[in-house]
Design a protein around this motif. Sequence first.
Motif, PDB file in Angstrom:
ATOM      1  N   ALA A  41       6.452   9.479  17.582  1.00 30.27           N
ATOM      2  CA  ALA A  41       5.840  10.416  16.647  1.00 30.27           C
ATOM      3  C   ALA A  41       4.949   9.782  15.592  1.00 30.27           C
ATOM      4  O   ALA A  41       4.282  10.507  14.862  1.00 30.27           O
ATOM      5  N   VAL A  42       4.926   8.444  15.460  1.00 32.30           N
ATOM      6  CA  VAL A  42       4.181   7.869  14.344  1.00 32.30           C
ATOM      7  C   VAL A  42       3.343   6.674  14.799  1.00 32.30           C
ATOM      8  O   VAL A  42       3.640   6.012  15.798  1.00 32.30           O
ATOM      9  N   ASP A  43       2.277   6.458  14.056  1.00 30.15           N
ATOM     10  CA  ASP A  43       1.502   5.214  14.148  1.00 30.15           C
ATOM     11  C   ASP A  43       1.783   4.412  12.882  1.00 30.15           C
ATOM     12  O   ASP A  43       1.793   4.966  11.779  1.00 30.15           O
ATOM     13  N   THR A  44       2.017   3.115  13.039  1.00 31.89           N
ATOM     14  CA  THR A  44       2.318   2.281  11.875  1.00 31.89           C
ATOM     15  C   THR A  44       1.398   1.069  11.834  1.00 31.89           C
ATOM     16  O   THR A  44       0.861   0.630  12.856  1.00 31.89           O
ATOM     17  N   ARG A  45       1.252   0.535  10.631  1.00 33.58           N
ATOM     18  CA  ARG A  45       0.519  -0.723  10.425  1.00 33.58           C
ATOM     19  C   ARG A  45       1.367  -1.629   9.539  1.00 33.58           C
ATOM     20  O   ARG A  45       1.760  -1.245   8.438  1.00 33.58           O
ATOM     21  N   THR A  46       1.659  -2.819  10.043  1.00 35.39           N
ATOM     22  CA  THR A  46       2.431  -3.808   9.298  1.00 35.39           C
ATOM     23  C   THR A  46       1.538  -4.997   8.971  1.00 35.39           C
ATOM     24  O   THR A  46       0.905  -5.572   9.866  1.00 35.39           O
ATOM     25  N   THR A  47       1.452  -5.348   7.692  1.00 31.48           N
ATOM     26  CA  THR A  47       0.660  -6.497   7.259  1.00 31.48           C
ATOM     27  C   THR A  47       1.555  -7.436   6.464  1.00 31.48           C
ATOM     28  O   THR A  47       2.494  -7.004   5.783  1.00 31.48           O
ATOM     29  N   GLY A  48       1.276  -8.719   6.570  1.00 33.42           N
ATOM     30  CA  GLY A  48       2.084  -9.681   5.836  1.00 33.42           C
ATOM     31  C   GLY A  48       1.701 -11.102   6.200  1.00 33.42           C
ATOM     32  O   GLY A  48       0.657 -11.349   6.808  1.00 33.42           O
ATOM     33  N   PHE A  49       2.587 -12.038   5.838  1.00 31.66           N
ATOM     34  CA  PHE A  49       2.318 -13.442   6.137  1.00 31.66           C
ATOM     35  C   PHE A  49       3.640 -14.198   6.288  1.00 31.66           C
ATOM     36  O   PHE A  49       4.674 -13.811   5.747  1.00 31.66           O
ATOM     37  N   ASP A  50       3.593 -15.269   7.057  1.00 30.64           N
ATOM     38  CA  ASP A  50       4.700 -16.205   7.235  1.00 30.64           C
ATOM     39  C   ASP A  50       4.243 -17.583   6.802  1.00 30.64           C
ATOM     40  O   ASP A  50       3.134 -18.026   7.175  1.00 30.64           O
ATOM     41  N   LEU A  51       5.078 -18.272   6.041  1.00 32.43           N
ATOM     42  CA  LEU A  51       4.821 -19.663   5.669  1.00 32.43           C
ATOM     43  C   LEU A  51       6.018 -20.507   6.108  1.00 32.43           C
ATOM     44  O   LEU A  51       7.172 -20.144   5.837  1.00 32.43           O
ATOM     45  N   GLY A  74       6.190  -8.857   4.190  1.00 30.66           N
ATOM     46  CA  GLY A  74       5.431  -7.887   4.968  1.00 30.66           C
ATOM     47  C   GLY A  74       5.643  -6.478   4.456  1.00 30.66           C
ATOM     48  O   GLY A  74       6.651  -6.178   3.807  1.00 30.66           O
ATOM     49  N   ASP A  75       4.684  -5.631   4.750  1.00 31.75           N
ATOM     50  CA  ASP A  75       4.741  -4.225   4.349  1.00 31.75           C
ATOM     51  C   ASP A  75       4.324  -3.363   5.534  1.00 31.75           C
ATOM     52  O   ASP A  75       3.351  -3.689   6.232  1.00 31.75           O
ATOM     53  N   THR A  76       5.049  -2.269   5.745  1.00 30.74           N
ATOM     54  CA  THR A  76       4.734  -1.333   6.818  1.00 30.74           C
ATOM     55  C   THR A  76       4.325   0.008   6.215  1.00 30.74           C
ATOM     56  O   THR A  76       5.004   0.525   5.321  1.00 30.74           O
ATOM     57  N   ASP A  77       3.224   0.554   6.700  1.00 30.88           N
ATOM     58  CA  ASP A  77       2.732   1.858   6.256  1.00 30.88           C
ATOM     59  C   ASP A  77       2.654   2.797   7.458  1.00 30.88           C
ATOM     60  O   ASP A  77       2.381   2.375   8.591  1.00 30.88           O
ATOM     61  N   ILE A  78       2.882   4.083   7.199  1.00 32.74           N
ATOM     62  CA  ILE A  78       2.710   5.111   8.213  1.00 32.74           C
ATOM     63  C   ILE A  78       1.240   5.521   8.235  1.00 32.74           C
ATOM     64  O   ILE A  78       0.697   5.982   7.223  1.00 32.74           O
ATOM     65  N   GLU A  79       0.573   5.373   9.367  1.00 31.01           N
ATOM     66  CA  GLU A  79      -0.831   5.724   9.493  1.00 31.01           C
ATOM     67  C   GLU A  79      -1.027   7.163   9.980  1.00 31.01           C
ATOM     68  O   GLU A  79      -2.025   7.809   9.646  1.00 31.01           O
ATOM     69  N   ARG A  80      -0.080   7.657  10.775  1.00 32.07           N
ATOM     70  CA  ARG A  80      -0.213   9.007  11.334  1.00 32.07           C
ATOM     71  C   ARG A  80       1.159   9.514  11.746  1.00 32.07           C
ATOM     72  O   ARG A  80       1.998   8.746  12.216  1.00 32.07           O
ATOM     73  N   ILE A  81       1.395  10.803  11.535  1.00 33.31           N
ATOM     74  CA  ILE A  81       2.589  11.469  12.052  1.00 33.31           C
ATOM     75  C   ILE A  81       2.119  12.573  12.985  1.00 33.31           C
ATOM     76  O   ILE A  81       1.344  13.450  12.583  1.00 33.31           O
ATOM     77  N   ALA A  82       2.556  12.537  14.228  1.00 35.80           N
ATOM     78  CA  ALA A  82       2.115  13.518  15.214  1.00 35.80           C
ATOM     79  C   ALA A  82       2.671  14.896  14.883  1.00 35.80           C
ATOM     80  O   ALA A  82       3.786  15.029  14.361  1.00 35.80           O
ATOM     81  N   PRO A  83       1.917  15.947  15.167  1.00 37.72           N
ATOM     82  CA  PRO A  83       2.439  17.304  14.947  1.00 37.72           C
ATOM     83  C   PRO A  83       3.595  17.599  15.883  1.00 37.72           C
ATOM     84  O   PRO A  83       3.757  16.946  16.927  1.00 37.72           O
ATOM     85  N   ASN A  84       4.412  18.565  15.506  1.00 40.77           N
ATOM     86  CA  ASN A  84       5.546  18.946  16.342  1.00 40.77           C
ATOM     87  C   ASN A  84       5.081  19.456  17.700  1.00 40.77           C
ATOM     88  O   ASN A  84       4.049  20.139  17.792  1.00 40.77           O
TER      89      ASN A  84
END
Length: 235
Positions: A41-51, A74-84
């Motif tokens: 149901a969702v599209d996500t985008r995760t951004t971050g870094f590893d050291l 790291g941070d995850t954001d919801i980009e889209r939620i599909a309709p029912n």
Amino acid sequence: YRIDIDDRIILSENLTGAPVRTFLAARGFPGTDGGRYFTNAVDTRTTGFDLVGRYRHGFENWGDLQLTLGYNRGDTDIERIAPNPAVLGQGGLNLQRVGRVEIGRLTVSPPEDKLNLGADWNWGSLTVQSQATRYGKWTVLNSNPLLDQTYDAKWVADVSLSWDFGGGIKATAGVENLFDIYPQKTQQDLRFDANGFAVAGPLDNTFTGILPYARGEAPFGFNGRFYYARVRYEW
């Protein structure tokens, strides 16, 4: 790094209520109060870094020591939620498949950062491994915002000792969560008043005392210290 996931599989919210019971009964599930299901149901985008940094030092008569430092954020954001799906609009249903509880599970329940400190010492047949991990703050969202809770960062240490007997035989003994660290207890739950009615209020547990810790979200679990020993044979 940046990781985009389309049509990510998650669990829906708990779908309950009289229309849900009617909907399920009409489809052969009488007496069922509700449920949840896996959905893309969702599209996500995760951004971050590893050291990661490593340092090795050899001692003339005492083997060698390797030190490791690792840090992740790291941070995850919801980009889209599909309709029912259309079927969930039938029979008077007006369901929110993806609400703040499941959104929170993706976006704020993972620790905001993680720090690893490791030290491995090898001397002949002996190996000693130790690691300390700091899990950053994490949050559990509730359908009622007043019951949201942010849990403090915690340090957890592990240590193990191994001996190589030769001939493919190696024995290891160790302790995970050496200092018996537990996550914070859940601060909001139901309690019962003098008349036996359930009311909202602070209780430091969940399910009226049965489960004192967050269910499944604690990044290092809630079982405390763990001892183990094993023997490995390779040929």
